[in-house]
Design a protein around this motif. Structure first.
Motif, mmCIF file in Angstrom:
data_model
loop_
_atom_site.group_PDB
_atom_site.id
_atom_site.type_symbol
_atom_site.label_atom_id
_atom_site.label_comp_id
_atom_site.label_asym_id
_atom_site.label_seq_id
_atom_site.Cartn_x
_atom_site.Cartn_y
_atom_site.Cartn_z
ATOM 1 N N ILE A 67 46.281 50.670 -15.486
ATOM 2 C CA ILE A 67 47.455 49.792 -15.632
ATOM 3 C C ILE A 67 48.561 50.517 -16.390
ATOM 4 O O ILE A 67 49.738 50.455 -16.023
ATOM 5 N N LEU A 68 48.153 51.267 -17.431
ATOM 6 C CA LEU A 68 49.141 52.062 -18.157
ATOM 7 C C LEU A 68 49.805 53.073 -17.230
ATOM 8 O O LEU A 68 51.025 53.254 -17.236
ATOM 9 N N MET A 69 48.977 53.729 -16.423
ATOM 10 C CA MET A 69 49.508 54.803 -15.583
ATOM 11 C C MET A 69 50.311 54.269 -14.410
ATOM 12 O O MET A 69 51.032 55.017 -13.766
ATOM 13 N N ASN A 70 50.169 52.971 -14.138
ATOM 14 C CA ASN A 70 50.893 52.392 -13.022
ATOM 15 C C ASN A 70 52.369 52.157 -13.370
ATOM 16 O O ASN A 70 53.161 51.796 -12.529
ATOM 17 N N ASN A 92 56.151 53.530 -14.903
ATOM 18 C CA ASN A 92 56.902 54.757 -14.639
ATOM 19 C C ASN A 92 56.645 55.755 -15.756
ATOM 20 O O ASN A 92 57.181 55.635 -16.841
ATOM 21 N N ILE A 93 55.809 56.687 -15.481
ATOM 22 C CA ILE A 93 55.445 57.667 -16.500
ATOM 23 C C ILE A 93 56.110 58.993 -16.155
ATOM 24 O O ILE A 93 56.083 59.417 -15.000
ATOM 25 N N VAL A 94 56.692 59.606 -17.164
ATOM 26 C CA VAL A 94 57.269 60.929 -16.925
ATOM 27 C C VAL A 94 56.132 61.924 -16.691
ATOM 28 O O VAL A 94 55.178 61.979 -17.457
ATOM 29 N N LYS A 122 66.456 46.502 -21.456
ATOM 30 C CA LYS A 122 66.396 46.860 -22.868
ATOM 31 C C LYS A 122 65.116 46.465 -23.616
ATOM 32 O O LYS A 122 64.492 47.285 -24.269
ATOM 33 N N PRO A 123 64.700 45.178 -23.531
ATOM 34 C CA PRO A 123 63.521 44.808 -24.326
ATOM 35 C C PRO A 123 62.276 45.584 -23.899
ATOM 36 O O PRO A 123 61.331 45.697 -24.654
ATOM 37 N N LYS A 124 62.331 46.098 -22.694
ATOM 38 C CA LYS A 124 61.152 46.799 -22.184
ATOM 39 C C LYS A 124 61.100 48.254 -22.638
ATOM 40 O O LYS A 124 60.136 48.956 -22.403
ATOM 41 N N LYS A 125 62.170 48.703 -23.264
ATOM 42 C CA LYS A 125 62.226 50.106 -23.657
ATOM 43 C C LYS A 125 61.074 50.465 -24.582
ATOM 44 O O LYS A 125 60.422 51.487 -24.437
ATOM 45 N N LEU A 126 60.850 49.573 -25.559
ATOM 46 C CA LEU A 126 59.798 49.821 -26.532
ATOM 47 C C LEU A 126 58.450 49.911 -25.831
ATOM 48 O O LEU A 126 57.653 50.820 -26.066
ATOM 49 N N SER A 127 58.224 48.971 -24.920
ATOM 50 C CA SER A 127 56.920 48.956 -24.261
ATOM 51 C C SER A 127 56.750 50.198 -23.380
ATOM 52 O O SER A 127 55.655 50.721 -23.260
ATOM 53 N N ALA A 128 57.844 50.663 -22.794
ATOM 54 C CA ALA A 128 57.755 51.893 -22.004
ATOM 55 C C ALA A 128 57.368 53.063 -22.897
ATOM 56 O O ALA A 128 56.527 53.888 -22.537
ATOM 57 N N ALA A 129 57.965 53.109 -24.079
ATOM 58 C CA ALA A 129 57.640 54.186 -25.001
ATOM 59 C C ALA A 129 56.171 54.114 -25.396
ATOM 60 O O ALA A 129 55.458 55.116 -25.407
ATOM 61 N N LEU A 130 55.732 52.885 -25.686
ATOM 62 C CA LEU A 130 54.330 52.711 -26.074
ATOM 63 C C LEU A 130 53.387 53.154 -24.952
ATOM 64 O O LEU A 130 52.368 53.775 -25.191
ATOM 65 N N HIS A 139 53.954 55.386 -22.730
ATOM 66 C CA HIS A 139 53.904 56.850 -22.708
ATOM 67 C C HIS A 139 52.992 57.399 -23.791
ATOM 68 O O HIS A 139 52.171 58.268 -23.539
ATOM 69 N N VAL A 140 53.178 56.831 -24.995
ATOM 70 C CA VAL A 140 52.329 57.292 -26.099
ATOM 71 C C VAL A 140 50.864 57.089 -25.743
ATOM 72 O O VAL A 140 50.029 57.984 -25.887
ATOM 73 N N GLY A 141 50.558 55.889 -25.227
ATOM 74 C CA GLY A 141 49.176 55.572 -24.870
ATOM 75 C C GLY A 141 48.614 56.550 -23.859
ATOM 76 O O GLY A 141 47.551 57.134 -24.054
ATOM 77 N N VAL A 142 49.346 56.752 -22.770
ATOM 78 C CA VAL A 142 48.854 57.611 -21.703
ATOM 79 C C VAL A 142 48.677 59.047 -22.195
ATOM 80 O O VAL A 142 47.633 59.676 -21.973
ATOM 81 N N TYR A 143 49.675 59.557 -22.892
ATOM 82 C CA TYR A 143 49.574 60.952 -23.302
ATOM 83 C C TYR A 143 48.534 61.160 -24.391
ATOM 84 O O TYR A 143 47.878 62.194 -24.445
ATOM 85 N N PHE A 144 48.371 60.138 -25.239
ATOM 86 C CA PHE A 144 47.336 60.252 -26.258
ATOM 87 C C PHE A 144 45.952 60.263 -25.599
ATOM 88 O O PHE A 144 45.092 61.089 -25.925
ATOM 89 N N ALA A 145 45.761 59.358 -24.639
ATOM 90 C CA ALA A 145 44.493 59.333 -23.915
ATOM 91 C C ALA A 145 44.258 60.679 -23.241
ATOM 92 O O ALA A 145 43.167 61.248 -23.296
#
Lengths: 292, 440, 274
Positions: A92-95, A97-99, C5-13, C15-21
């Motif tokens: 779900i996270l990867m779904n 828009n990921i850079v 805009k409100p989704k910006k934070l969640s997008a950042a999170l 990214h952090v989640g995916v890259y940390f994993a």
């Protein structure tokens, strides 16, 4: 000639593969079945001796066998459950828009394609109680070091952790592929109805994903039940018999104790278990409306 | 590479065959059948006699590999050595023998582990005649060693490597603490307690704790307490002396041992010792080069050796033949195999190999000054001292050793974990007795 | 789908989640590579875990002293052989099963994928030694084919099901037999499926440990056995072990990096469809 081939193409095309499978699989399994009714320790002097169901009787009174059965289910259920939950979450996270999504997906492939024996050795070094990074990490946090693979209590969780590391990405990638192919309309309808994220996940995403999930879980379960390389390379069933799953016990009985008859009986039981679980899951999947 | 090329050609041949078959089905419109490419069987006729030696990954094997050209020049027999780690070796050879394979000419085996079972299963060729032809051939072999490869008067192997359990210790640590080298198990425990310093990463004591592997090194402790694995064909592991021995060994590792002993066979335990992380270590004498070789050991110049400490019942450490050589029952080159064995077991060769750190089984070599010249002095003395009152086996003498070792290993495990030893021993006792009964 | 805009934070999170994993999942590999360049003393010193002095001794020793080149070659021969023969037997079978809905056969193939490999070891060894095939590429390729072929069929059935049958029909009208229509028309358009299944089949063969354990000998020993043997009659040489582990995993990891699209398709294709 050509006509004959065309008329029987069903068989001409499939027979080579079927014959191959028959020779390489059905015959050996048949032989194992035959051996399971005999007592034999690989001797060239005394041939296999017919003992009827004795091997099976002994097997079901063998504490170690029952324990190995339990360990196998423990390993399989725990691993697959954790992998499914984590995998769905990751998907779900990867779904989003990921850079660099392509690269991320590629790198997630690495744990599952890496050679299991090497993976096992890497983890042996990581878990090493005196020099491994796992304990270095714990000590940095001020926690006491653990004995991981060499502790009777921690060995199974440690092995499950390895399996989760190795296979969560697979579930994630399968689920991700499923997510991508989901229709968009139900979500739009739900948004209009004012459903929140959790509601649309549990009411729409999960049901739609069901077939995909079934397939992924089936695949994982078959492989988890058969796990051999990782356990053999890390603990060989130890300490004691704390991680001796049925696969390892079969190997020990056959190739370390040379109790061929009993090992064969165990393998037959193992075979039936794996087969029936698989068939059961396939049926379940069929009812969920998916075909092979 | 040559052999693999031949194999590859063979595979390519099959491929051509398969493609040929399928191409005959593929032609459009016409039914021309052109079959092609028969698999080339690339077997080269062997003129030179070649024997296959299946051996363990062992210092002896490494030494012998370097000396093979000599033998090949002398006899014209080529020798191919396949080597495996010990457990794999047992599996590999057993499976190969059991299928009546003719491919094993010479086999390296552990008399106390596999000897009985392999012999009973008819895997070995009878060497009695070969040995008998050479007058007084066996006189120079240590009798107890020879006994482990004989069945009555039948000889099925020749002893190759002998070993006994000695005490490895750190001279520098003992000196610093002003401790004498322990002569009894009681002193050993006291010394281990004193030197145990986990805060500085040094344990008082290390030894094998892995289930089956621990059993052999535990045996000397067991004998020292007056126990044994079995008495008159009955399991003796619940006898009070045995329980005491289990408790002592487990306690030592539990209280003064490093982390992770439960998965330690000798490579792991040896590593702890050679990394300078333990003060005392008990294991086989034949492993000493690992501790004294500076390229493998950080404490190479600080290692001392002592005879196995005495228990309440005196010193009775095991003194055993750990490896022997046999001839495969189905080998078609038994004469060549015997030539090879005769060569490696000759006085000169045993002397040469022993000088490199492979303790052999020849009395004359042990008695000659060169025989122990390369051994540390205290080690040679310890081996000699152990030899005076040794026990000729380090594991239960049964057919299914693997099973018996695992069973007894469970008790050692319970002891190391500080669990109820008596209960564990009683459980193992039943299983061990079952094994004994099944072999009657 | 993602908002403003409100989704910006969640997008950042996210990214952090995916890259940390991702970092966590790659950590063991990092650790392996790091250790393979360390000396024994450096590995044992846990106070400076990131200290390395690019030291190739471990690699030099595994290639020089333990002839890893030979083992790599063996693994390649067996892997490629098992894949090619797996394709030759598997492709037509998958096609026929897909086209004629021979579900019984499909199930048989599935069973081959399910049966625990350990059940074959004893019988195989006995049969292969009777045929004098122990320690030959032939026995290894045959045994590994039991891994590759069912997998190829398993991946290719849904693939063939998805192909338009009209193509074959029109080739038949042109006078081709079914086999030739299959080879000339169907196979060429099945490229992606074949690539996917072959790559994965090759990886499975490359990684296989159990079969080679029993069937390989000194001439044909594949990498997994060689690596495992490395834990030998001397103390545990962690640097060497890790160098050996890098050597064995590098080819599959590289293959995965370059062919990731196909691999993902192969692992997920069969299960997503339907």
């Amino acid at each position: 000639m050509t006509n004959w081939i065309d008329r029987n193409i069903k068989w001409v095309f499939t027979m080579p593969a079927v014959i191959f499978v028959a020779l390489m699989m059905v015959m050996p399994v048949g032989y194992t079945f035959w051996l399971s009714f005999h007592d034999w320790n690989m001797s060239n002097v005394t041939p296999p001796l017919w003992v009827a169901f004795e091997n099976y009787k002994v097997l079901f009174h063998d504490e170690l066998f029952l324990k190995s059965l339990k360990l196998m289910f423990y390993f399989t259920i725990a691993s697959v459950a954790i992998e499914t939950v984590l995998g769905v979450g990751l998907a779900i996270l990867m779904n989003q828009n990921i850079v660099g999504k392509g690269i991320v997906k590629t790198l997630f492939l690495l744990p599952m394609v890496a050679t299991p024996v090497a993976v096992g050795l890497i983890w042996v070094l990581i878990y090493e109680p005196n020099i491994g990074i796992a304990n270095v990490f714990l000590q940095k946090l001020g926690l006491p070091g653990q004995e991981w693979l060499t502790s009777q209590n921690l060995v199974m969780p440690s092995l499950i952790f390895i399996d989760v590391w190795e296979w969560t990405p697979m579930i994630a990638l399968i689920v991700l592929a499923g997510l991508v192919s989901l229709p968009k309309d139900p979500y739009e309808a739900a948004m209009i109805d004012g459903a929140n994220t959790w509601q649309s996940f549990s009411k729409i995403t999960l049901p739609l994903l069901k077939p995909t999930l079934y397939s992924a879980i089936l695949l994982r379960m078959i492989d988890a039940l058969k796990t051999f390389d990782i356990i053999y390379a890390t603990t060989q069933g130890g300490p004691g018999t704390s991680s001796q799953t049925i696969n390892i016990y079969g190997y020990v009985l056959g190739f370390q104790y040379f109790k061929i008859g009993q090992a064969s009986a165990l393998l037959m039981v193992f075979f039936v278990i794996v087969l029936s679980i698989s068939i059961f899951t396939i049926l379940l999947r069929k009812r969920a409306g998916v075909n092979l | 590479m040559k052999k693999s090329f031949v194999g590859f050609k063979k595979a390519a041949g099959y491929l051509a065959l398969a493609v040929g078959i399928s191409s005959s089905l593929v032609g459009c419109s016409s039914g021309t059948n052109t079959s092609s490419g028969s698999g080339s069987t690339g077997k080269t006729e062997k003129k030179v006699e070649e024997i296959r030696v299946v051996a363990a990954n062992h210092p002896w094997t490494e030494s012998i590999k370097a000396l093979l050209p000599e033998f090949e020049k002398e006899t014209g027999i080529k020798v191919k050595v396949d080597s495996y780690f010990e457990d794999q070796l047992t599996q590999k050879t057993a499976v190969e023998f059991a299928s009546n394979s003719k491919n094993i000419d010479v086999v390296m085996f552990r008399p106390l582990q596999d000897g009985k079972m392999f012999h009973k299963s008819g895997y070995f060729a009878d060497m009695t005649d070969y040995v008998g032809k050479e007058k007084g051939y066996t006189d120079d072999f240590i009798p107890s060693s020879l006994g482990s490869v004989k069945d009555g008067e039948k000889v099925f192997g020749l002893p190759l490597v002998t070993e006994t359990e000695v005490l490895y210790y750190r001279k520098d640590l003992l000196e610093k603490a002003g401790i004498e080298v322990p002569k009894t198990l009681e002193e050993l425990e006291a010394a281990a307690k004193k030197l145990n310093d986990p805060a500085h990463g040094v344990s008082g004591f290390v030894a094998r704790g892995k289930r089956a592997a621990a059993v052999t090194q535990f045996s000397s402790f067991l004998y020292g307490f007056g126990g044994d694995f079995m008495k008159d064909g009955k399991s003796a592991i619940t006898a009070p002396e045995a329980i005491e021995a289990f408790n002592y060994y487990g306690n030592l590792l539990n209280k003064y041992g490093p982390k992770g002993t439960l998965n330690m066979s000798w490579p792991e335990a040896m590593a702890v010792f050679t990394q300078g992380k333990a003060a005392f270590y008990t294991d086989a004498s034949s492993l000493f080069t690992n501790a004294t070789d500076a390229s493998k050991s950080t404490v190479a110049d600080k290692v001392g050796f002592a005879p196995f400490p005495a228990g309440p019942n005196g010193t009775k450490p095991y003194v055993v033949t750990s490896w022997a050589l046999g001839i495969g029952a189905n080998s078609e080159k038994k004469d060549a195999a015997w030539k090879f064995i005769k060569w490696v077991e000759s006085k000169e060769m045993v002397a040469k190999l022993q000088a490199e750190g492979n303790p052999g089984a020849r009395i004359s070599v042990w008695n000659s000054p060169e025989g122990t010249a390369k051994f540390p002095k205290d080690l040679a003395a310890a081996i000699a001292e152990n030899g005076k009152s040794g026990t000729p086996y380090d594991r239960p003498v049964v057919i299914n050793v693997g099973n018996a070792r695992d069973t007894i290993g469970d008790v050692i495990l319970a002891a190391i974990e500080g669990k109820d030893v008596k209960a564990a021993a009683e459980k193992a006792d039943g299983e061990f007795q079952k094994i004994l009964d099944s072999e009657k | 789908m993602s908002g403003k805009k409100p989704k910006k934070l969640s997008a950042a999170l996210t990214h952090v989640g995916v890259y940390f994993a991702l970092f966590l999942f790659l950590l063991p590999f990092l650790w392996m590579v790091l250790a393979s360049f360390k000396t024994q003393v450096q590995i044992l010193n846990t106070s400076k875990i990131f200290e390395i002095t690019a030291n190739f001794n471990n690699y030099i020793s595994i290639f020089k002293e333990y002839s890893f080149l030979q083992f790599i070659w063996n693994s390649f021969v067996v892997g490629i052989g098992a894949t090619i023969f797996g394709l030759i037997l598997g492709l037509p079978a998958a096609y026929a099963i897909a086209k004629y809905k021979q579900q019984g056969l499909g199930l048989l193939i599935l069973v081959a994928r399910i049966v625990p490999g350990i059940s074959f070891l004893i019988p195989w060894f006995i049969i292969f030694s009777k045929l004098h095939l122990i320690d030959t590429y032939t026995s290894l390729i045959l045994s590994h084919m039991l891994v590759t072929m069912p997998f190829i069929i398993w991946v290719m059935i849904p693939f063939f099901e998805g192909l338009p049958h009209e193509l074959e029909e029109s080739a038949r009208v042109d006078g081709c037999s079914i086999p030739s229509a299959f080879v000339r028309v169907m196979l060429p358009i099945s490229g992606p499926g074949i690539v996917t299944s072959s790559i994965l089949a090759f990886i499975f063969s490359w990684n296989n440990f159990m079969f080679s354990l029993i069937l390989a000998g000194d001439n044909t020993k594949t990498l997994p056995i060689a690596v495992f043997n490395f834990i030998s009659y001397s103390d545990i040489n962690w640097g060497g072990l890790m160098a050996a582990s890098v050597t064995i995993t590098a080819p599959v990891l590289l293959l995965a990096l370059f062919a990731q699209r196909y691999i993902i398709a192969g692992l997920t294709g069969g299960s997503v469809k339907g």
